[in-house]
Design an enzyme around this catalytic site. Structure first.
Site, mmCIF file in Angstrom:
data_model
loop_
_atom_site.group_PDB
_atom_site.id
_atom_site.type_symbol
_atom_site.label_atom_id
_atom_site.label_comp_id
_atom_site.label_asym_id
_atom_site.label_seq_id
_atom_site.Cartn_x
_atom_site.Cartn_y
_atom_site.Cartn_z
ATOM 1 N N ALA A 110 39.581 32.645 45.953
ATOM 2 C CA ALA A 110 39.856 33.698 46.923
ATOM 3 C C ALA A 110 40.570 34.882 46.272
ATOM 4 O O ALA A 110 41.300 35.615 46.929
ATOM 5 C CB ALA A 110 40.707 33.144 48.080
ATOM 6 N N GLY A 111 40.341 35.069 44.966
ATOM 7 C CA GLY A 111 40.939 36.193 44.263
ATOM 8 C C GLY A 111 40.047 37.415 44.293
ATOM 9 O O GLY A 111 39.127 37.531 45.116
ATOM 10 N N TYR A 133 32.704 32.604 31.493
ATOM 11 C CA TYR A 133 31.728 32.616 30.392
ATOM 12 C C TYR A 133 32.349 32.217 29.057
ATOM 13 O O TYR A 133 31.727 32.357 28.013
ATOM 14 C CB TYR A 133 31.032 33.981 30.282
ATOM 15 C CG TYR A 133 31.962 35.169 30.127
ATOM 16 C CD1 TYR A 133 32.423 35.563 28.881
ATOM 17 C CD2 TYR A 133 32.361 35.891 31.244
ATOM 18 C CE1 TYR A 133 33.259 36.645 28.735
ATOM 19 C CE2 TYR A 133 33.198 36.984 31.114
ATOM 20 C CZ TYR A 133 33.640 37.355 29.862
ATOM 21 O OH TYR A 133 34.482 38.433 29.723
ATOM 22 N N ASP A 148 31.456 44.853 40.439
ATOM 23 C CA ASP A 148 31.479 43.411 40.190
ATOM 24 C C ASP A 148 30.425 42.683 41.027
ATOM 25 O O ASP A 148 29.718 41.799 40.532
ATOM 26 C CB ASP A 148 32.864 42.837 40.481
ATOM 27 C CG ASP A 148 33.874 43.138 39.389
ATOM 28 O OD1 ASP A 148 33.450 43.352 38.234
ATOM 29 O OD2 ASP A 148 35.078 43.173 39.681
ATOM 30 N N ASP A 198 32.007 52.960 49.265
ATOM 31 C CA ASP A 198 32.125 52.057 50.412
ATOM 32 C C ASP A 198 32.414 50.632 49.958
ATOM 33 O O ASP A 198 33.237 49.937 50.558
ATOM 34 C CB ASP A 198 30.839 52.082 51.242
ATOM 35 C CG ASP A 198 30.642 53.391 51.987
ATOM 36 O OD1 ASP A 198 31.626 54.144 52.128
ATOM 37 O OD2 ASP A 198 29.507 53.663 52.432
ATOM 38 N N ARG A 215 44.978 27.563 51.004
ATOM 39 C CA ARG A 215 44.112 27.852 52.152
ATOM 40 C C ARG A 215 44.413 29.208 52.781
ATOM 41 O O ARG A 215 43.504 29.906 53.238
ATOM 42 C CB ARG A 215 44.254 26.745 53.204
ATOM 43 C CG ARG A 215 43.318 26.928 54.387
ATOM 44 C CD ARG A 215 43.483 25.879 55.465
ATOM 45 N NE ARG A 215 42.703 26.230 56.641
ATOM 46 C CZ ARG A 215 41.471 25.762 56.896
ATOM 47 N NH1 ARG A 215 40.908 24.910 56.080
ATOM 48 N NH2 ARG A 215 40.829 26.156 57.990
ATOM 49 N N LYS A 273 43.287 46.906 39.360
ATOM 50 C CA LYS A 273 42.092 47.142 40.172
ATOM 51 C C LYS A 273 42.411 47.620 41.592
ATOM 52 O O LYS A 273 41.622 48.352 42.193
ATOM 53 C CB LYS A 273 41.244 45.869 40.247
ATOM 54 C CG LYS A 273 40.482 45.548 38.975
ATOM 55 C CD LYS A 273 39.521 44.392 39.209
ATOM 56 C CE LYS A 273 38.600 44.188 38.029
ATOM 57 N NZ LYS A 273 37.562 43.173 38.324
#
Length: 279
Positions: A135-136, A225, A108, A83, A161, A71
C-alpha cells in the site's frame, strides 16, 4: 544562444541516489540514438530539496525523474500537474518547459501496464480481479493504472491494514481490503497478482504466500527486479503460470520523460534490459 539551445540535461533526484539504475537506462538511449545530452544522478538532502530543485532549470536541465523521498513533495513545487499524478498523489517525472512551467507527471502506472502488455501479450486489466500486495507509493500508481485499464475489482492487502484502508477510501468502491493473513484465499478467481512490496528483494524476506490456490490462468508479476527472478516468480514458473518480472516497469516508465527532454521516443528491448542489469 537560448536556454533550450544548450546541450540537454536531465537527471534523477533522490536521497540516497547511488542505487538508481535510471542513469544506465537514459545513457543507453542517448548512445543508441546518437543524441547530445547527459543524465546525471543528483543526491539532494531533504532540507535542501526545494532550493536545489528550483535551481535546475537555471543550470540547463530540461527535466528530472524524482524518487524517494521527494515524489509527494515535488507536487507542491509544480505549476501544472497531470491528472494521473494528482490522483496518485505523487510525481516521478518533471519537465521544465520553455515558458517556465514546471510540469509534474507520474509514469509509474504507465510503465507497469506497458511491462505487462509486452511481457504477457493479450493480457488486459479487464480480464478479472487483481490482487495487489502493498500500500505504498508504487501500489498507488499500480491501483490507479489497473482501474483506468478496466480492472473490475482490486483486492488490496498490506501488513498494516490501515494503510490499505486509506487507499481503498481514496480509490473507491472497486478496491476491497483483504486481511494479510487471508491473502491466499483472495487468489480465488483473480486474473492478476501484483507484488508491490519490497518482499522478495535482495536483503528482504520473500513474500509469505504460496500460489497453490491461484488459478492457472492468473498472471503473476513483481515490481522487484533485484533479483530478476524473485521467489514469487520462481514459484509461478514452476507451476507453469504466466509471469512478468519487474524490470520492464522501470524501463517503460522512463520513456515519456526521455521523449519530453530529448525529443525522441525510445524503444525498450532486450539490449536495453542487459545494459541496465550490468554490474
Amino acid at each position: 544562444m537560448t536556454e533550450h539551445d544548450r546541450v540537454p540535461l536531465a537527471g534523477v533526484v533522490g536521497w540516497p541516489i547511488a542505487h538508481s539504475r535510471s542513469p544506465r537506462l537514459h545513457h543507453h538511449w542517448l548512445r543508441r540514438y546518437g543524441l547530445a545530452g547527459d543524465y546525471v544522478p543528483l543526491g539532494v538532502a531533504p532540507r535542501d530539496f526545494e532550493a536545489a530543485f528550483r535551481a535546475l532549470p537555471l543550470l540547463g536541465f530540461r527535466g528530472v525523474n524524482v524518487t524517494i523521498p521527494f515524489k509527494e513533495t515535488v507536487l507542491k513545487l509544480a505549476t501544472k500537474v497531470s491528472d494521473r499524478a494528482s490522483l496518485i498523489g505523487a510525481a516521478n517525472t518533471i519537465t521544465f518547459r520553455e515558458d517556465g512551467t514546471i510540469y509534474a507527471d507520474n509514469t509509474d502506472g504507465y510503465g507497469f501496464l506497458e511491462n505487462l502488455r509486452a511481457g504477457a501479450p493479450g493480457w488486459k486489466a479487464s480480464d478479472g480481479p487483481a490482487l495487489v500486495f502493498g500500500a505504498g507509493g508504487a501500489a498507488r500508481a499500480i491501483i490507479s493504472a489497473l482501474l483506468s485499464d478496466g480492472a473490475p475489482e482490486i483486492r488490496l492487502t498490506n501488513r498494516t491494514r490501515a494503510r490499505a484502508e486509506f487507499l481503498a477510501e481514496h480509490f473507491g468502491a472497486k478496491v476491497r481490503v483483504v486481511d494479510w493473513i487471508k491473502a491466499e484465499a483472495a487468489m480465488d478467481g483473480a486474473a492478476t497478482l501484483v507484488n508491490a512490496t519490497a518482499l522478495g528483494m535482495t536483503g528482504h524476506p520473500p513474500l509469505p504466500v504460496s500460489l497453490r490456490r491461484a488459478p492457472k490462468s492468473m498472471l503473476v508479476t513483481d515490481i522487484v527486479y533485484t533479483p530478476l527472478m524473485t521467489p514469487l516468480l520462481e514459484e509461478a514458473r514452476e507451476r507453469r503460470m504466466r509471469w512478468v518480472d519487474g524490470l520492464g516497469m522501470l524501463l517503460h516508465q522512463g520513456r515519456p520523460g526521455f521523449e519530453a527532454w530529448y525529443g525522441v521516443a525510445p524503444e525498450v528491448d532486450e539490449e536495453l534490459r542487459r545494459a541496465v542489469l550490468e554490474d
